[in-house]
Design a protein around this motif. Structure first.
Motif, PDB file in Angstrom:
ATOM      1  N   SER A 147     118.319 -15.090 -28.383  1.00 32.79           N
ATOM      2  CA  SER A 147     119.498 -15.917 -28.105  1.00 32.79           C
ATOM      3  C   SER A 147     120.121 -15.507 -26.774  1.00 32.79           C
ATOM      4  O   SER A 147     120.079 -14.334 -26.386  1.00 32.79           O
ATOM      5  N   GLN A 148     120.693 -16.486 -26.094  1.00 35.39           N
ATOM      6  CA  GLN A 148     121.361 -16.219 -24.821  1.00 35.39           C
ATOM      7  C   GLN A 148     122.516 -15.252 -25.030  1.00 35.39           C
ATOM      8  O   GLN A 148     122.720 -14.332 -24.226  1.00 35.39           O
ATOM      9  N   ALA A 149     123.258 -15.434 -26.106  1.00 39.03           N
ATOM     10  CA  ALA A 149     124.400 -14.570 -26.392  1.00 39.03           C
ATOM     11  C   ALA A 149     123.967 -13.124 -26.584  1.00 39.03           C
ATOM     12  O   ALA A 149     124.664 -12.197 -26.170  1.00 39.03           O
ATOM     13  N   GLN A 150     122.805 -12.922 -27.201  1.00 40.56           N
ATOM     14  CA  GLN A 150     122.304 -11.560 -27.435  1.00 40.56           C
ATOM     15  C   GLN A 150     122.091 -10.831 -26.112  1.00 40.56           C
ATOM     16  O   GLN A 150     122.446  -9.660 -25.980  1.00 40.56           O
ATOM     17  N   ILE A 151     121.539 -11.513 -25.134  1.00 41.91           N
ATOM     18  CA  ILE A 151     121.292 -10.913 -23.817  1.00 41.91           C
ATOM     19  C   ILE A 151     122.615 -10.563 -23.143  1.00 41.91           C
ATOM     20  O   ILE A 151     122.790  -9.464 -22.597  1.00 41.91           O
ATOM     21  N   ILE A 152     123.571 -11.490 -23.200  1.00 45.30           N
ATOM     22  CA  ILE A 152     124.854 -11.274 -22.544  1.00 45.30           C
ATOM     23  C   ILE A 152     125.627 -10.147 -23.228  1.00 45.30           C
ATOM     24  O   ILE A 152     126.198  -9.274 -22.565  1.00 45.30           O
ATOM     25  N   LYS A 153     125.629 -10.132 -24.569  1.00 42.22           N
ATOM     26  CA  LYS A 153     126.317  -9.053 -25.296  1.00 42.22           C
ATOM     27  C   LYS A 153     125.726  -7.694 -24.941  1.00 42.22           C
ATOM     28  O   LYS A 153     126.451  -6.726 -24.715  1.00 42.22           O
ATOM     29  N   LYS A 154     124.408  -7.613 -24.860  1.00 43.24           N
ATOM     30  CA  LYS A 154     123.734  -6.351 -24.523  1.00 43.24           C
ATOM     31  C   LYS A 154     124.126  -5.895 -23.121  1.00 43.24           C
ATOM     32  O   LYS A 154     124.405  -4.715 -22.894  1.00 43.24           O
ATOM     33  N   ALA A 155     124.167  -6.831 -22.167  1.00 47.12           N
ATOM     34  CA  ALA A 155     124.548  -6.479 -20.801  1.00 47.12           C
ATOM     35  C   ALA A 155     125.984  -5.953 -20.750  1.00 47.12           C
ATOM     36  O   ALA A 155     126.276  -4.970 -20.066  1.00 47.12           O
TER      37      ALA A 155
END
Length: 79
Positions: free
Chosen positions: A64-72
């Motif tokens: 998910s796009q949100a998963q990448i952003i949250k991790k960053a």
């Protein structure tokens, strides 16, 4: 009871599951209120080609796009 009648009118009586039980429908307004209470939004404007490439790569990898952003964000905050 009135809420159920209103939902039945809006959704045409509602769908029924195989067991004969009615599926419950959570209204968009309830979901929106929960999300506003629980989450904060972070908005970033990026060039369209960058956004498209990001979305495409997430789709290919099944992430998910949100998963990448949250991790960053988590990585940045832990520095």
């Amino acid at each position: 009871r009135e809420y159920d009648i209103l939902l039945a009118r809006i959704y045409g009586g509602g769908e029924r599951m195989a067991e004969g039980k009615r599926k419950s429908e959570t209204s968009s307004a309830v979901k929106r209120r929960y999300n506003q209470k629980t989450y904060g939004a972070v908005t970033a404007y990026v060039p369209k080609d960058l956004a498209t490439a990001f979305k495409d790569k997430c789709a290919v990898k099944g992430i998910s796009q949100a998963q990448i952003i949250k991790k960053a964000i988590e990585d940045f905050l832990s520095e």
